[in-house]
Design a protein around this motif. Structure first.
Motif, PDB file in Angstrom:
ATOM      1  N   HIS A 431       1.135  -2.182  -2.572  1.00  0.00           N
ATOM      2  CA  HIS A 431       0.368  -1.139  -1.888  1.00  0.00           C
ATOM      3  C   HIS A 431       0.725   0.210  -2.476  1.00  0.00           C
ATOM      4  N   THR A 432      -0.267   1.089  -2.514  1.00  0.00           N
ATOM      5  CA  THR A 432      -0.085   2.415  -3.078  1.00  0.00           C
ATOM      6  C   THR A 432       0.469   3.364  -2.013  1.00  0.00           C
ATOM      7  N   LYS A 433       0.646   4.613  -2.434  1.00  0.00           N
ATOM      8  CA  LYS A 433       1.140   5.637  -1.513  1.00  0.00           C
ATOM      9  C   LYS A 433       0.159   5.857  -0.381  1.00  0.00           C
ATOM     10  N   ASP A 434      -1.175   5.643  -0.688  1.00  0.00           N
ATOM     11  CA  ASP A 434      -2.220   5.830   0.323  1.00  0.00           C
ATOM     12  C   ASP A 434      -2.449   4.583   1.157  1.00  0.00           C
ATOM     13  N   GLY A 435      -1.731   3.497   0.861  1.00  0.00           N
ATOM     14  CA  GLY A 435      -1.880   2.264   1.636  1.00  0.00           C
ATOM     15  C   GLY A 435      -2.902   1.293   1.084  1.00  0.00           C
ATOM     16  N   ASN A 436      -3.505   1.595  -0.051  1.00  0.00           N
ATOM     17  CA  ASN A 436      -4.462   0.677  -0.657  1.00  0.00           C
ATOM     18  C   ASN A 436      -3.729  -0.493  -1.299  1.00  0.00           C
ATOM     19  N   ILE A 437      -4.399  -1.658  -1.251  1.00  0.00           N
ATOM     20  CA  ILE A 437      -3.799  -2.873  -1.805  1.00  0.00           C
ATOM     21  C   ILE A 437      -4.278  -3.041  -3.254  1.00  0.00           C
ATOM     22  N   PHE A 438      -3.359  -3.417  -4.141  1.00  0.00           N
ATOM     23  CA  PHE A 438      -3.694  -3.737  -5.525  1.00  0.00           C
ATOM     24  C   PHE A 438      -3.012  -5.040  -5.909  1.00  0.00           C
ATOM     25  N   ILE A 439      -3.500  -5.641  -6.985  1.00  0.00           N
ATOM     26  CA  ILE A 439      -2.957  -6.921  -7.463  1.00  0.00           C
ATOM     27  C   ILE A 439      -2.515  -6.735  -8.905  1.00  0.00           C
ATOM     28  N   LEU A 440      -1.277  -7.132  -9.200  1.00  0.00           N
ATOM     29  CA  LEU A 440      -0.729  -7.037 -10.551  1.00  0.00           C
ATOM     30  C   LEU A 440      -0.454  -8.424 -11.108  1.00  0.00           C
ATOM     31  N   SER A 441      -0.776  -8.598 -12.409  1.00  0.00           N
ATOM     32  CA  SER A 441      -0.336  -9.781 -13.141  1.00  0.00           C
ATOM     33  C   SER A 441       0.938  -9.377 -13.874  1.00  0.00           C
ATOM     34  N   VAL A 442       2.095  -9.905 -13.424  1.00  0.00           N
ATOM     35  CA  VAL A 442       3.401  -9.408 -13.840  1.00  0.00           C
ATOM     36  C   VAL A 442       4.072 -10.393 -14.788  1.00  0.00           C
ATOM     37  N   ASN A 443       4.673  -9.863 -15.879  1.00  0.00           N
ATOM     38  CA  ASN A 443       5.574 -10.606 -16.754  1.00  0.00           C
ATOM     39  C   ASN A 443       6.902  -9.854 -16.791  1.00  0.00           C
ATOM     40  N   ALA A 444       7.997 -10.533 -16.476  1.00  0.00           N
ATOM     41  CA  ALA A 444       9.328  -9.899 -16.405  1.00  0.00           C
ATOM     42  C   ALA A 444      10.302 -10.654 -17.294  1.00  0.00           C
TER      43      ALA A 444
END
Length: 825
Positions: A431-444
């Motif tokens: 979630h962003t600072k404004d509360g919006n939801i986002f989706i990440l494709s993560v490689n660590a």
């Protein structure tokens, strides 16, 4: 100094090795030159052998032709002398030196060489050969005749002469032997001329010829050895030869390469090839001195060695001169090298850092680093823009602070696995600072320093829009699937190989198969056999990008035929490659049944119409007969009675007489009307004189009755149609002329009957007022009447079709063509 000594020793070693390699290369090159030269010699030997053989074959045909001359067979001296001298004149330019004729005992009776005149060759091998009947038409090559030959290499070509040898190519065996014909050929002169074409550098001293029995036939450098056999050696032979092995090899192999050496003479390289002609079995040998072949190669070797020595000496001298400053420069170069390496390394580190920072900061993906506790250490600009925080606000905060609560367990589990050295990947919500939801494709992945994990590097790509698009696509796909599965039309898809890839429920119902029974099977398996060719043709058009709706009949699981309308759409890849097609398939079974019912109804109606017209004609004929027989007879009787009454009247009954006379006139008019009506109902002239006469009578009556001019161009067609057809044609013209007289206001009518392409064409035209055909066709049946319909139906019953042209103010034309009835022509 020690190093210089080592270098000098290496130079000497390299020089020696180079010299040895040069010598070895020379030897290898020498072998290769010898091999190639002998191959070249073998080609020359084959070429020379072929030239000699071709030369003999050319002389053979001429010799056989000359032997067939009547002057030679019949012994006519004058003609014989003339013939052989003329023949010699033609052959002098091809190295023929003499032509001789031997009589049957072997004595020369005619020769272009005066020295040969009268010589006796009766015991020679070639004459004994010629006397044998089986050699008739053949040629003998002789090379052992020292008394006849000069110092040159000369041979004789001999052929027998027979009195009945009229056809050289097809000589009859068993004729009378009358002598032999000889050609003396200077073969050495021939060889001298031909060597230029073989190799301009060759000369006769390089060529010798030996017979396969070992007899030396030609040897220009040792002419005393000519006609001696190598198998018959004596002491003189050892003066020149150490061994005859090379000669034995030549006789045994007959074709190949050999090298040999004679005493007090240079070594020779030779190649040899056979000559097989009639009885001659010779071997041509071409040789060259070994020293002549290898002279250039050895001279080249000496030049290379001298050049090599000069080069090596120059290198050593240069090395000594340059080595003086070597020690002084060595230290300075070493220091400069170390300083440059340091500067280069520092510069690369700075450049690498700048490149890394630029890549990280300008990347569209989100890049961050965490410490071992999971706190944020760094974050690029894309990450700041996504979550709405600056790096200064995030420093020291745990990454879990931004993870969606439902994804926290999976994120924590993957974090611990990365700390254990295992790279991980997952899709996680945040979630962003404004509360919006986002989706990440993560490689660590773990970060190492001195082989120890000091943190974690993460790379994330924002796939929020992609996931939303996928969800929307799934939703639309579900809507589409619902639409397809509930539609009343069949929908199917096939791949480029013609296999079902999809079929909706309606299509499965139409074909009587479950979805799993269709997919993967060829579409053509379900097409009715009568329509499979149509299906293949349409598929070929779709592969070209052409498509249109077409009718196709399928066979369902129960064997029933299912007629359909197929509306296809081909599918192509971006590269233009055909990938298959899909089609909407409409079941038209009910439509086909309705069409069939309509056709059957129309057929029945036409049959009924035909029957009604036939009955109508029969009824007309009956009524016509009754009018003619009953009413006509009654009127005639009435007329006769009135005449009797009129004759019985007295003069004072004049008024009654006038009434009787008027009544008789009226009865005559009635009788004429009855006859016309009877004739119109069933014209007897049609049965008595035929259609053509009836038509002329009808047109004549029409002209009188309506005062309209007529023009007729007809042919006799009575024998081309049956009486039934005559009646129909008569009624057609009757109806047409009646309509013209009543409605057209025409002043002229034209009628034409012609024969065209197996049928009879009819034309009826007028110059009347015409009419609007569309308005007339649009009227209801009560308004427009049955005239045109009756005409069209009668023409159809005769196998033709009505063509009507009309225009207001320009008249009307009716035309139709009736096929001639079979058996009528």
């Amino acid at each position: 100094m020690k190093r210089n000594a080592i270098v000098i020793a290496c130079m000497v070693f390299i020089f020696v090795v180079t010299c040895l390699l040069t010598i070895d290369l020379h030897r290898t090159s020498e072998k290769e030159v010898v091999s190639q030269f002998q191959e070249h010699q073998l080609i020359h030997a084959r070429h020379l052998a072929g030239l000699i053989r071709s030369y003999f074959e050319s002389r053979l045909s001429g010799l056989q032709a000359l032997s067939s001359f009547p002057s030679l067979r019949n012994g006519e001296p004058m003609e014989r002398r003339t013939d052989i001298e003329a023949y010699l004149q033609q052959l002098k330019k091809v190295h023929v030196k003499a032509v001789s004729v031997l009589e049957q005992r072997g004595i020369v009776i005619e020769s272009t060489d005066q020295k040969s005149q009268g010589l006796d060759f009766g015991s020679r091998d070639f004459f004994l050969w010629a006397k044998k009947n089986e050699n008739q038409g053949k040629v003998f090559v002789s090379s052992s005749f020292p008394n006849l030959l000069s110092y040159h290499f000369e041979v004789l070509l001999v052929t027998p002469i027979y009195q009945d040898a009229s056809d050289v190519k097809h000589t009859k065996q068993g004729g009378k032997f009358v002598g032999a014909l000889l050609l003396k050929i200077d073969l050495e002169e021939f060889l001298s001329k031909q060597l230029d074409s073989v190799d301009p550098k060759m000369n006769l001293h390089q060529v010798w010829i030996i017979d396969e029995d070992g007899t030396l036939l030609y040897q220009p450098t040792h002419k005393d050895m000519v006609l001696r056999n190598i198998h018959q050696k004596d002491n003189n032979c050892t003066q020149c030869h150490t061994s005859f092995d090379y000669a034995e090899k030549i006789l045994k192999a007959r074709q190949g390469k050999v090298d040999y050496e004679m005493k007090n003479a240079p070594s020779k390289l030779a190649a040899f090839a056979p000559i097989d002609f009639e009885n001659a079995r010779w071997i041509v040998v071409v040789n060259s001195a070994y020293n002549e072949v290898m002279g250039f190669e050895r001279k080249s070797l000496r030049g290379h060695l001298v050049l090599l020595g000069i080069i090596v000496s120059a290198l050593i001298t240069g090395f000594i001169l340059l080595n003086r400053n070597y020690q002084e420069k060595l230290k300075a170069e070493e220091e400069v090298r170390h300083w440059r390496e340091k500067q280069t390394l520092e510069e690369r580190v700075r450049e690498s850092e700048v490149r890394y920072r630029t890549i990280v900061e300008t990347a569209h993906d989100i890049i961050w680093t965490l410490d071992l506790q999971g706190n944020i250490v760094s974050l690029n600009r894309s990450g700041e823009a996504l979550i709405g925080y600056k790096l200064s606000e995030l420093a020291g905060k745990h990454f879990m602070f931004f993870v969606h609560p439902e994804d926290l367990p999976a994120a924590q589990e993957r974090f611990l696995k990365v700390l254990q050295g295992e790279p991980q990947s997952l899709d996680v919500r945040g979630h962003t600072k404004d509360g919006n939801i986002f989706i990440l494709s993560v490689n660590a992945a773990p970060l190492y320093e001195n082989n120890k994990i000091i943190g974690i590097a993460g790379f994330g790509r924002n796939i929020t829009e992609q996931k939303e698009a996928e969800a929307a696509l799934l939703k639309n796909e579900e809507k589409f699937r619902t639409l397809v599965e509930t539609m009343n039309e069949g929908l199917g898809a096939e791949d480029e190989n013609g296999l079902w890839t999809y079929a909706n429920d309606k299509l499965c119902y139409m074909l009587g198969h479950f979805h799993g029974e269709l997919v993967g099977r060829p579409v053509i398996d379900f097409v009715n056999e009568t329509h499979q060719a149509i299906f293949k043709e349409e598929m070929a058009m779709q592969r070209k990008g052409e498509h249109k709706p077409y009718e196709l009949t399928w066979t369902n699981k129960n064997g029933l035929k299912i007629p359909t309308i197929v509306s296809p759409k081909p599918i192509f890849s971006k590269e233009g490659e055909f990938k298959g097609s899909f089609a909407i398939i409409t079941d038209i079974t009910e439509q086909k049944q309705a069409e069939e019912a309509l056709r059957e109804s129309e057929k029945q109606l036409r049959y009924l119409s035909s029957q009604l017209m036939t009955i109508q004609e029969q009824e007309r004929k009956r009524i016509s007969a009754e009018l003619h027989d009953e009413l006509g007879q009654a009127l005639t009787v009435m007329k006769l009675r009135l005449k009797v009454i009129e004759k019985g009247l007295t003069k004072d009954q004049a008024s009654i007489q006038k009434d009787c006379s008027d009544t008789l006139h009226y009865i005559d008019q009635i009788i004429e009307d009855v006859r016309r009506l009877s004739r119109d109902l069933s014209p007897s002239i049609l049965e008595d004189l035929g259609f053509s006469a009836a038509l002329r009578k009808m047109v004549g009556d029409f002209t009188k009755h309506y005062a309209i001019k007529s023009c007729m161009e007809t042919i006799d067609i009575d024998h081309l149609f049956s009486p039934r057809a005559h009646i129909f044609l008569y009624r057609i013209f009757q109806e047409a002329l009646t309509n013209i007289g009543k409605h057209s206001r025409a002043s002229q009518v034209a009628i034409s009957i012609t024969k065209e392409n197996g049928g009879i064409s009819f034309l009826i035209g007028d110059n009347g007022k015409g009419f609007n055909l569309k308005e007339t066709a649009a009227r209801n049946m009560n308004e427009k009447g049955l005239g045109l319909s009756t005409l069209s139906e009668r023409i159809r019953m005769l196998g033709g079709s009505l063509h009507l042209w009309t225009q207001e103010g320009k008249g009307t034309r009716i035309s139709f063509t009736i096929p001639i009835e079979k058996g009528s022509e």
